[in-house]
Write a protein that holds these residues in place. Structure first.
Motif, PDB file in Angstrom:
ATOM      1  N   ASP A   1      -2.133  13.898  20.740  1.00 28.75           N
ATOM      2  CA  ASP A   1      -0.966  14.788  20.811  1.00 28.75           C
ATOM      3  C   ASP A   1      -0.835  15.567  19.494  1.00 28.75           C
ATOM      4  OD1 ASP A   1      -0.500  13.512  23.249  1.00 28.75           O
ATOM      5  OD2 ASP A   1       0.846  12.052  22.320  1.00 28.75           O
TER       6      ASP A   1
ATOM      7  N   ASN B   1       2.388   4.217  22.163  1.00 26.77           N
ATOM      8  CA  ASN B   1       1.812   3.692  23.413  1.00 26.77           C
ATOM      9  C   ASN B   1       1.500   2.200  23.330  1.00 26.77           C
ATOM     10  OD1 ASN B   1       1.879   6.273  24.724  1.00 26.77           O
ATOM     11  ND2 ASN B   1       0.176   6.852  23.402  1.00 26.77           N
TER      12      ASN B   1
ATOM     13  N   LEU C   1       4.645  -0.067  23.335  1.00 27.53           N
ATOM     14  CA  LEU C   1       5.806  -0.616  24.055  1.00 27.53           C
ATOM     15  C   LEU C   1       5.719  -0.403  25.564  1.00 27.53           C
ATOM     16  CD1 LEU C   1       8.740   0.448  21.684  1.00 27.53           C
ATOM     17  CD2 LEU C   1       7.409  -1.662  21.677  1.00 27.53           C
ATOM     18  N   ILE C   2       4.925   0.562  26.004  1.00 28.73           N
ATOM     19  CA  ILE C   2       4.811   0.781  27.452  1.00 28.73           C
ATOM     20  C   ILE C   2       4.235  -0.438  28.171  1.00 28.73           C
ATOM     21  CG2 ILE C   2       4.728   3.304  27.483  1.00 28.73           C
ATOM     22  CD1 ILE C   2       1.772   3.290  27.546  1.00 28.73           C
TER      23      ILE C   2
ATOM     24  N   GLY D   1       4.852   6.899  21.523  1.00 30.44           N
ATOM     25  CA  GLY D   1       4.003   7.763  22.342  1.00 30.44           C
ATOM     26  C   GLY D   1       4.837   8.854  22.976  1.00 30.44           C
ATOM     27  N   SER D   2       4.198   9.940  23.395  1.00 24.84           N
ATOM     28  CA  SER D   2       4.998  11.097  23.801  1.00 24.84           C
ATOM     29  C   SER D   2       5.682  10.914  25.160  1.00 24.84           C
ATOM     30  CB  SER D   2       4.157  12.371  23.794  1.00 24.84           C
ATOM     31  OG  SER D   2       2.840  12.086  24.136  1.00 24.84           O
ATOM     32  N   HIS D   3       5.322   9.894  25.935  1.00 25.85           N
ATOM     33  CA  HIS D   3       6.029   9.670  27.197  1.00 25.85           C
ATOM     34  C   HIS D   3       6.623   8.271  27.301  1.00 25.85           C
ATOM     35  CE1 HIS D   3       5.630  13.401  29.470  1.00 25.85           C
ATOM     36  NE2 HIS D   3       4.617  13.604  28.659  1.00 25.85           N
ATOM     37  N   GLU D   4       6.928   7.704  26.150  1.00 30.71           N
ATOM     38  CA  GLU D   4       7.629   6.421  26.157  1.00 30.71           C
ATOM     39  C   GLU D   4       9.120   6.698  26.124  1.00 30.71           C
ATOM     40  OE1 GLU D   4       5.658   3.046  23.962  1.00 30.71           O
ATOM     41  OE2 GLU D   4       5.009   4.718  22.747  1.00 30.71           O
TER      42      GLU D   4
ATOM     43  N   ASN E   1       9.740  14.905  18.507  1.00 29.59           N
ATOM     44  CA  ASN E   1       8.971  13.748  18.977  1.00 29.59           C
ATOM     45  C   ASN E   1       9.325  12.460  18.230  1.00 29.59           C
ATOM     46  OD1 ASN E   1       6.965  14.642  21.052  1.00 29.59           O
ATOM     47  ND2 ASN E   1       6.485  16.139  19.455  1.00 29.59           N
TER      48      ASN E   1
END
Lengths: 281, 191
Positions: free
Chosen positions: A72, A221, A223-224, A251-254, A269
């Motif tokens: 990212d 990425n 904690l996901i 992470g960018s989608h967490e 972010n």
């Protein structure tokens, strides 16, 4: 025996506790391992009880160890513009890469810190539950083809997204690693490799063996793969470990859910430690 | 078999599929309520722009979900770049950065197989144009679990490798061109 029951046995017979990992993802990975090794649950349990080397290997396979240089690129550009640009006068910078895997993000960061002239005032701790990837990180040797592409993409995106002069545009990335095309190898230079402290550490079970507070924590990425209650616990611990005004990079989608939301303020972010509420927990 | 209340529509595609998905979403009825879950192969270093592009014409809101996000009626979700996207039993989305699968991240097989496990005969799988066989096995899983399967008519595909690979594994319920797919979606019992 269910996967959940097995994880409780694993916890009993080893130092590893995956019981609060996200149910489905751990299930998927464990079932895949059973299939690849042609094991059933009973055999798996037996090996878990009697074979520590097998358990280490299992941990290596259960955990997700993908990482890359400048994943990212926009996050890294924002990191430079909104953090590195603004901390020139700071005397010490403490940084924790939690779940650093084979180290590409650690070195991504070190390159920027050196370019800014911050290397000597930076303390960097990089941790992972998996000894195999910690050893890879210390070694600092990567496949040239895939990793160089990520670094070059970062350079392209710097040029594309920053108008005018900026320090980022002047970075000589080649200074930080040697390349061997014949061996398909990119090796980080020694002067960078010796800077971070790479240690095996389990975020879930262990207290970090250093009392320092951090200015920035990278935990991207990771904690996901945890369930929400474990996520909250880790996020509270990060909050506790950050200096006032410190930043957490996920992470960018967490997502950050629940009451933890009130403890951090999202800026781009980044999650900034929220100084408005000094709540005890 | 049509008309029982479907819980989700799962769409996968690769080369050439962006315009097909865009077309389908522009033609579904406003207020279409069954969640639409989309996994497209996309360039990993181009993180933004895709969802914005689709949203320009879409009748329903399309988003790139966060990890553990609840799947809601009336929404469409598209796998974010460089993440695998799984459907979980609590009807949430799980993202993962695990290794590329079938040379792909996101992998369509991962999304489809997890959806097949969760939704069983209550989902519709739609596989579109693509230059890779990723998605074929996942579609077969949807078929095996009793879900309804639609494959884009290969003659209307930019690249037919993906639909052909699926059709070698099982016989889909329908082979349709993009217009027929959106017409079909609009006939669904949408309560």
């Amino acid at each position: 025996m269910t996967v959940k029951e097995y994880l409780l046995e694993l916890k009993k017979y080893s130092q590893y506790d995956f019981s609060e990992y996200s149910d489905n993802s751990i299930q998927r990975r464990l079932l895949k391992i059973l299939e690849e090794h042609e094991l059933d649950m009973n055999k798996l349990l037996e090996m878990t009880k009697n074979n520590p080397a097998f358990v280490e290997n299992l941990v290596n396979e259960i955990t997700v160890n993908t990482t890359e240089f400048y994943r990212d690129t926009d996050v890294w550009i924002e990191y430079a513009l909104s953090f590195l640009d603004k901390i020139k006068i700071k005397k010490v910078i403490n940084i924790w890469h939690a779940g650093s895997s084979s180290g590409q993000e650690v070195y991504s960061n070190l390159i920027l810190l050196d370019a800014y002239g911050y290397l000597n005032k930076s303390n960097i701790i990089a941790t992972d539950i998996n000894q195999v990837v910690i050893d890879e990180a210390k070694k600092g040797e990567y496949r040239l083809s895939t990793n160089l592409r990520n670094i070059e993409q970062f350079q392209k995106d710097i040029d594309k997204s920053i108008n005018g002069d900026h320090l980022l545009k002047t970075i000589d990335f080649k200074k930080y690693f040697s390349e061997s095309v014949t061996n398909d190898r990119l090796e980080i230079k020694q002067f960078l490799k010796k800077v971070p402290l790479f240690i095996k550490h389990d975020l879930v079970k262990e207290k970090l063996p250093y009392e320092v507070k951090f200015d920035i924590i990278f935990c991207r990425n990771v904690l996901i793969y945890f369930n929400t209650s474990l996520q909250s616990r880790i996020l509270k611990m990060f909050h506790d470990r950050l200096n006032n005004g410190g930043m957490l990079v996920l992470g960018s989608h967490e997502g950050v859910s629940g009451f933890v939301k009130t403890r951090f303020v999202k800026r781009g972010n980044f999650f900034a430690k929220n100084n408005i509420f000094h709540l005890k927990y | 078999m049509i008309g029982n209340s479907y819980r989700a529509i799962i769409i996968g595609g690769s080369a050439g599929s962006f315009s097909v998905v865009s077309k389908i979403l522009s033609k579904v009825k406003p207020g279409f309520s069954i969640p639409i879950i989309i996994c497209l192969h996309r360039l990993k270093h181009v993180r933004s722009g895709l969802v914005e592009g689709i949203n320009l014409k879409s009748q329903i809101k399309v988003k790139e979900p966060f990890d553990k996000e609840k799947i809601m009626n009336g929404s469409a979700y598209i796998a974010p770049s460089n993440y695998h996207m799984f459907i979980e039993f609590d009807n949430t989305i799980a993202l993962s950065t695990e290794a590329v699968y079938n040379h792909s991240r996101p992998s369509i097989d991962y999304t489809f197989s997890s959806a097949a496990n969760v939704y069983r005969n209550k989902c519709i799988g739609i596989l579109l144009t693509g230059a890779n066989k990723d998605g074929a096995n996942g579609m077969k899983d949807i078929h095996t679990m009793g879900g309804y399967t639609i494959i884009q008519d290969p003659v209307t595909c930019d690249i037919k490798t993906m639909p052909m690979a699926a059709m070698q594994l099982f016989t889909p319920d329908k082979v349709m061109n993009p217009d027929q797919i959106s017409d079909f979606l609009n006939t669904l019992n949408n309560d």
